[in-house]
Design an enzyme around this catalytic site. Structure first.
Site, PDB file in Angstrom:
ATOM      1  N   HIS A 153       0.927  -1.242  -0.303  1.00  0.00           N
ATOM      2  CA  HIS A 153      -0.307  -0.228   0.011  1.00  0.00           C
ATOM      3  C   HIS A 153       0.887   0.785   0.604  1.00  0.00           C
ATOM      4  CE1 HIS A 153       0.410   0.828   4.319  1.00  0.00           C
ATOM      5  NE2 HIS A 153       0.961  -0.492   4.912  1.00  0.00           N
ATOM      6  N   ASP A 273       0.189 -19.282  12.797  1.00  0.00           N
ATOM      7  CA  ASP A 273       0.425 -19.885  13.564  1.00  0.00           C
ATOM      8  C   ASP A 273       0.873 -19.406  14.600  1.00  0.00           C
ATOM      9  OD1 ASP A 273       3.707 -19.538  14.216  1.00  0.00           O
ATOM     10  OD2 ASP A 273       4.006 -20.905  11.966  1.00  0.00           O
ATOM     11  N   SER A 288       3.517  -4.862   7.287  1.00  0.00           N
ATOM     12  CA  SER A 288       2.751  -4.622   5.599  1.00  0.00           C
ATOM     13  C   SER A 288       3.693  -4.852   4.156  1.00  0.00           C
ATOM     14  CB  SER A 288       2.295  -3.278   5.592  1.00  0.00           C
ATOM     15  OG  SER A 288       1.655  -2.442   6.058  1.00  0.00           O
TER      16      SER A 288
END
Length: 326
Positions: A153, A273, A288
């Site tokens: 992003h 996980d 990110s």
């Protein structure tokens, strides 16, 4: 940062990049390395405006008088490119309050306005709060001989919400110091020190990630980039460095794949996980760009965490992300 039931995984400190193409299939080297990112804006971003009190007691609102708005970009003063807050302050002092011509970009259209700085007790002022740079932590998605791709992003100005225009930028090595664990309603974050070791330069800041050129040739095992039709709901893994001990694999599940709208929320993912959940609570700011691998192909990159479910979030398809690289 926008919150639309989700929070961009990007800290106040930053992040990552990408790919290559052949006649048949794109190949990249997945990363997962956490890096520091520093961006310097192309012009000075107006993050706020304020009225001023002149020496004679009058109130002057230059922004209103000249139509300057939050989110505008000051590109030039009297024809000279402005590169920093210090630079514009210095020029105003040297001009001793004389009229100046500001070149302003509004919605990518430039115009010139003539401004008379306010003569205040602290010297000539414009009544504009300006930003010339930002920095943070993020994750490199992938490398090629041509460069890197990161974040999944864009880096937006925290005050205006607009994509920051890049004049120049760098990615640097970083040392992760701590992770604040995410919880429902409170996204977590990685914090760390940027060590100054320059790894590459940032050339693009787009809606679907940051991209740039590496300082040295990358190493690692190349994988193909999955076409969107190949990405399926089910088990996958992400690559991330969340504790400063190097990049590791963590299991996730791709829960849903959205229609191909070329956004940053192509997939809904969930961390499965137990080790990662135990350390971070799920997805945290700074992750990110963490690459998603499915069937030994790069399927996408992590982009957001859900505010009300820190183990879940959004991801962008790799095919969509890499379309933005020059």
């Amino acid at each position: 940062m926008k919150m639309n039931k989700a929070y961009k995984g990007f800290t106040a400190l930053i992040a990552v990049f990408m790919m290559t193409a052949s006649a048949e299939a794109m190949e990249v080297i997945p990363s997962g390395e956490c890096v520091g990112v520093k961006l310097y804006t192309d012009g000075l971003v107006v993050v706020d405006t304020t009225a001023l009190t002149a020496k004679d007691g009058t109130t002057i609102d230059i922004a209103s008088d000249c139509g300057i708005e939050k989110g505008d970009i000051i590109k030039k003063l009297n024809g000279e490119r402005m590169l920093s807050n210090e630079m514009i302050t210095d020029r105003l002092k040297k001009l001793s309050g004389s009229d100046v011509i500001l070149t302003i970009s509004h919605n990518n259209e430039e115009r010139d306005v003539t401004v008379t700085p306010a003569d205040t007790e602290d010297g000539p002022k414009l009544g504009l709060w300006l930003r010339d740079s930002t920095a943070g932590l993020g994750t490199i998605t992938c490398y090629t001989d041509e460069g890197f791709a990161a974040l999944g992003h864009g880096i937006c100005d925290i005050d205006t919400g607009n994509i920051m225009p890049v004049e120049r930028g760098i990615i640097q090595g970083c040392t992760i110091l701590a992770v604040s664990k995410g919880a429902d309603g409170a996204p977590g974050a990685m914090t760390g020190n940027i060590d100054g070791n320059e790894l590459g330069t940032v050339t693009q800041n787009t809606d679907r990630g940051i991209f740039g050129i590496l300082s040295s040739e990358p190493t690692g095992q190349p994988v193909e980039v999955a076409e969107k039709s190949e990405v399926k709901c089910g088990d996958a893994k992400i690559l991330a460095d969340i504790d400063g001990e190097g990049v590791k694999e963590y299991s996730i599940e791709i829960k849903r794949i959205a229609p191909p709208l070329f956004g940053t929320k192509d997939m809904v993912i969930k961390i499965t996980d137990k080790d990662l959940i135990g350390k971070t609570g799920g997805i945290v700011q700074g992750m990110s760009g963490a690459p998603i691998i499915q069937n030994n192909k790069l399927a996408g990159a992590v982009t957001h965490v859900f505010v009300n479910d820190s183990a879940s979030g959004y991801a962008i398809l790799a095919e969509h992300m890499l379309k933005d690289q020059d």
